[in-house]
Design an enzyme around this catalytic site. Structure first.
Site, mmCIF file in Angstrom:
data_model
loop_
_atom_site.group_PDB
_atom_site.id
_atom_site.type_symbol
_atom_site.label_atom_id
_atom_site.label_comp_id
_atom_site.label_asym_id
_atom_site.label_seq_id
_atom_site.Cartn_x
_atom_site.Cartn_y
_atom_site.Cartn_z
ATOM 1 N N GLU A 7 0.838 -1.207 0.000
ATOM 2 C CA GLU A 7 0.000 0.000 0.000
ATOM 3 C C GLU A 7 0.868 1.251 0.000
ATOM 4 O OE1 GLU A 7 -2.926 -0.375 -0.761
ATOM 5 O OE2 GLU A 7 -3.197 -2.492 -0.285
ATOM 6 N N HIS A 46 1.683 2.209 -3.463
ATOM 7 C CA HIS A 46 0.643 3.039 -4.078
ATOM 8 C C HIS A 46 0.800 4.492 -3.616
ATOM 9 C CE1 HIS A 46 -1.721 -0.049 -6.013
ATOM 10 N NE2 HIS A 46 -2.040 -0.669 -4.890
ATOM 11 N N HIS A 66 3.518 6.189 -5.337
ATOM 12 C CA HIS A 66 3.127 6.446 -6.721
ATOM 13 C C HIS A 66 2.354 7.775 -6.788
ATOM 14 C CE1 HIS A 66 1.141 4.574 -10.606
ATOM 15 N NE2 HIS A 66 2.008 5.524 -10.890
HETATM 16 ZN ZN LIG Z 1 -2.750 -2.615 -4.570
#
Ligand SMILES: [Zn+2]
Length: 728
Positions: free
Chosen positions: A507, A510, A513
């Site tokens: 997570e 993410h 990102h």
């Molecule tokens: Zn994911």
């Protein structure tokens, strides 16, 4: 998992946007609705979580939708010829108020969903869907977008601007902008009905997670459970008013450790049944009829839009492009994974038989509720690796520091805790960090909401509260990571499993990102990439957990403070490919059912989801000792919204990229190689959706990924002719 905002159709348009005064939408005498105000406070403004009341959502959403429709009309009715600036960029500026309101709305939906909020959500879901359609079905607006699209080649636009035009144009077309009026009406009716069904689906699953729990009254019922799990179960019972007892909640983070450690086969079966029956109790919260209707409506919508199936519609703008290519990859991995399961079961059965002989107890046959328990015993026997011996080294807060350190090593990011008085949170357990780049410049906020609580969905996910953008002045991003760890007693460190630690890093991938995003336009920023690419950065980041640098400095024993011993690290490494049969098959079964359901559905055929699951898995040769990771009636990825529908394969697709990308580090100077990390930032993490993902990947890696690295990662033999997932 990554949670996109709720409303998928036309999302690129609905969520464009920078702060815009909302004065016109509040009645002059009434107290202003905090949801409608521009976000105030530090860091370019922060969500007003401290002022929000549930009853404010409906008026705020309605006012924000009305405001955006006015903005859209102004763009559509502009007398000047359509240009990038007066159409595409103007769309990016529209809907700022709506973006802010829906962002907070979605936080409540996933983490603060009480009865009052759920009533609002049920009422608003179809209205929000209709709102999306009103924009994508606006004929004049589409004509202007199409006019800019036609001229895109001849103009002196930047590549990012050209990409944005393409994203907007295809978004409109895919949402039905070219249909006649009658078809548009039917499409809109379908979308509204689907929105209601999605909401009902997730509320039903949440009800079954909240309403069921296993309460244990005797210490003896805890046989096999390590101290940390006992403490968590005691705290869970206490928070439900059952002081002095123990509660196993009906969530993944409670179910998995219980099934791994409980010596009580009868209780394991109970916990397993309760968890895997969510949405399938034949009561008011049963999801089977909802699923049948969703599948019919999706099939009808796909036909209206001119596609063979919902799967074909969904895949068209993904990296995979067609269901056939996604199926090809899944089928290439399925057989070796099933073969590995049979080996794993044989190992477990032998161990169970030996145990029975030694204890003089009756022989058992491995059942689904035995898998995790005996797998753990085999792990101990084969690799001498006891997960229980690892957990004391996996303190939640230390690992969080480890993730921050990794982000610093790879991208030069620094995390500093934010004074809780300056940034409001939705619930007292949520904490906030400020993130800066290597030059010390502020790039975003990271919210961390780690604990389970009533009204919060189970599992773990990342969310983006505000997209990064630059075209009208810099707006920095706000992201969150959410998990469901059992809080435990105050002051005591929270010890987590290796799998949960891995999810934590996932997570966080993410989140990075989102944080690393450096683009002009918000529609293209951060995690706004295709669904089968968005899991690549997150899956890649999982790899850094097991680097010696992280383990030596952040996997510290909660009592002694000593780092995890080298010997234990060696064992973890040797056991890395252990249980990959189970992990791959429980996931892949779900991905195959998802795709096959959406390929089989037609507008007039009622599919019985339970029968379809049973028959399809049987035909696939599903090992009887395993069930789908998310059974059909609880498969929120595909039935709580369109997001991962015909898209659960994305995790495997992305993993072919992440396995291959990890090898790029190995081939160079290792996990912290500066040159590879820089390419990763430049070509993957920072570019959002400004370039085609296949091009971004090739720029990072120098070639397209094949399947070989994935098979090596999972310890499966490579097939003779491997499909190459990412080549065009
Ligand atoms: Zn994911």
């Amino acid at each position: 998992m990554f949670k996109a905002r709720h409303f998928a159709v036309g999302a690129a348009l609905l969520f464009a946007g920078a702060p815009l005064m909302a004065a016109s939408v509040t009645a002059p005498a009434a107290a202003p609705n905090p949801l409608l105000q521009p976000w105030t406070g530090p860091y370019g403004g922060v969500p007003p979580f401290d002022q929000v009341k549930v009853e404010q959502f409906k008026p705020a959403l309605e006012a924000a939708m009305a405001e955006e429709l006015k903005e859209i009309d102004a763009i559509a009715n502009n007398a000047a010829p359509a240009t990038f600036e007066n159409t595409i960029a103007a769309l990016e500026r529209a809907g700022r108020t709506f973006n802010r309101v829906s962002s907070v709305f979605n936080v409540f939906s996933s983490t603060m969903s009480d009865d009052a909020f759920q009533a609002v959500e049920r009422e608003m879901a179809p209205k929000l869907a209709a709102f999306g359609d009103q924009i994508t079905q606006n004929v004049k607006l589409f004509q202007r977008v199409a006019a800019v699209y036609e001229k895109r080649g001849a103009s002196d636009l930047t590549p990012e601007q050209k990409r944005l035009i393409w994203v907007d144009y295809t978004g409109f077309v895919r949402a039905g902008a070219q249909l006649d009026a009658k078809a548009k009406d039917r499409l809109s009716a379908i979308n509204q009905r689907l929105a209601t069904l999605f909401t009902n689906f997730s509320q039903n699953v949440l009800a079954d997670e909240t309403d069921y729990k296993l309460v244990l009254e005797k210490e003896g019922d805890l046989a096999g459970l390590p101290p940390s799990l006992r403490a968590g179960a005691a705290a869970a019972a206490e928070s439900h008013g059952l002081k002095g007892e123990w509660a196993i909640l009906n969530t993944r983070s409670s179910m998995e450790p219980f099934l791994t450690y409980s010596d009580r086969r009868d209780l394991r079966e109970k916990v397993w049944n309760t968890y895997y029956s969510r949405g399938n109790h034949g009561d008011a919260h049963d999801n089977k009829a909802i699923i049948s209707e969703i599948l019919q409506l999706r099939a009808e919508r796909a036909q209206l839009l001119g596609y063979k199936s919902h799967a074909h519609w969904r895949l068209e703008d993904q990296m995979a492009k067609t269901p056939e290519r996604a199926m090809e990859l899944m089928e290439a991995v399925w057989k070796p994974a099933v073969a590995r399961v049979h080996e794993e079961v044989a190992d477990m059965q032998a161990l169970a038989d030996a145990e029975a002989a030694k204890n003089g107890t009756p022989k058992i046959t491995i059942e689904p509720w035995d898998y995790r328990y005996y797998a753990e015993k085999v792990r101990k026997a084969k690799y001498d690796l006891d997960q229980n011996a690892v957990m004391p080294y996996l303190q939640l807060e230390k690992l969080r520091e480890g993730m921050f350190w990794v982000a610093g090593q790879l991208f030069g990011f620094q995390f500093r805790p934010v004074d809780p008085k300056t940034v409001p949170v939705v619930q007292a357990d949520v904490r906030v960090w400020e993130v800066t780049d290597p030059t010390g410049k502020h790039i975003g906020l990271w919210f961390f909401d780690p604990y389970a609580r009533p009204g919060k969905g189970s599992g773990a996910w990342m969310n983006q509260y505000r997209n990064q953008e630059r075209f009208d002045g810099a707006v920095t991003t706000i992201v969150s990571n959410n998990a469901n760890f059992v809080k435990g007693k105050p002051g005591e460190p929270i010890l987590i499993s290796w799998d949960d630690a891995s999810t934590l890093f996932h997570e966080f991938g993410h989140a990075l990102h989102g944080l690393a995003s450096s683009v002009q336009y918000p529609t293209l920023s951060g995690t706004s990439v295709s669904r089968d690419y968005v899991e690549f950065p997150s899956q890649l980041l999982e790899h850094w957990l097991s680097t010696p640098e992280v383990l030596n400095h952040y996997a510290l024993h909660y009592q002694t403070g000593k780092p995890i011993p080298q010997e234990l690290m060696d064992k973890i490494e040797r056991a890395a490919k252990f249980n990959q049969g189970f992990i791959t098959v429980e996931y892949l079964a779900g991905a195959l059912i998802d795709m096959k359901l959406h390929l089989a559905a037609t507008p007039d055929k009622k599919i019985d989801p339970a029968a379809f699951e049973r028959d399809t898995l049987q035909a696939l040769g599903m090992p009887k000792e395993i069930v789908m990771r998310h059974r059909t009636t609880q498969f929120g990825h595909i039935f709580a919204g369109d997001g991962y529908s015909a898209g659960y394969y994305s995790y495997l697709w992305s993993d072919t990229l992440s396995a291959d990308a990890w090898e790029a580090f190995q081939e160079a100077g290792g996990a912290y190689d500066k040159a590879v990390a820089k390419r990763l930032l430049d070509d993957v993490f920072s570019v959002g959706n400004t370039i085609d993902p296949a091009d971004g990947y090739r720029a990072f890696r120098g070639h397209d990924p094949g399947i070989d690295a994935l098979m090596r990662k999972r310890g499966f033999p490579a097939p003779a002719s491997a499909p190459a997932p990412a080549s065009k």
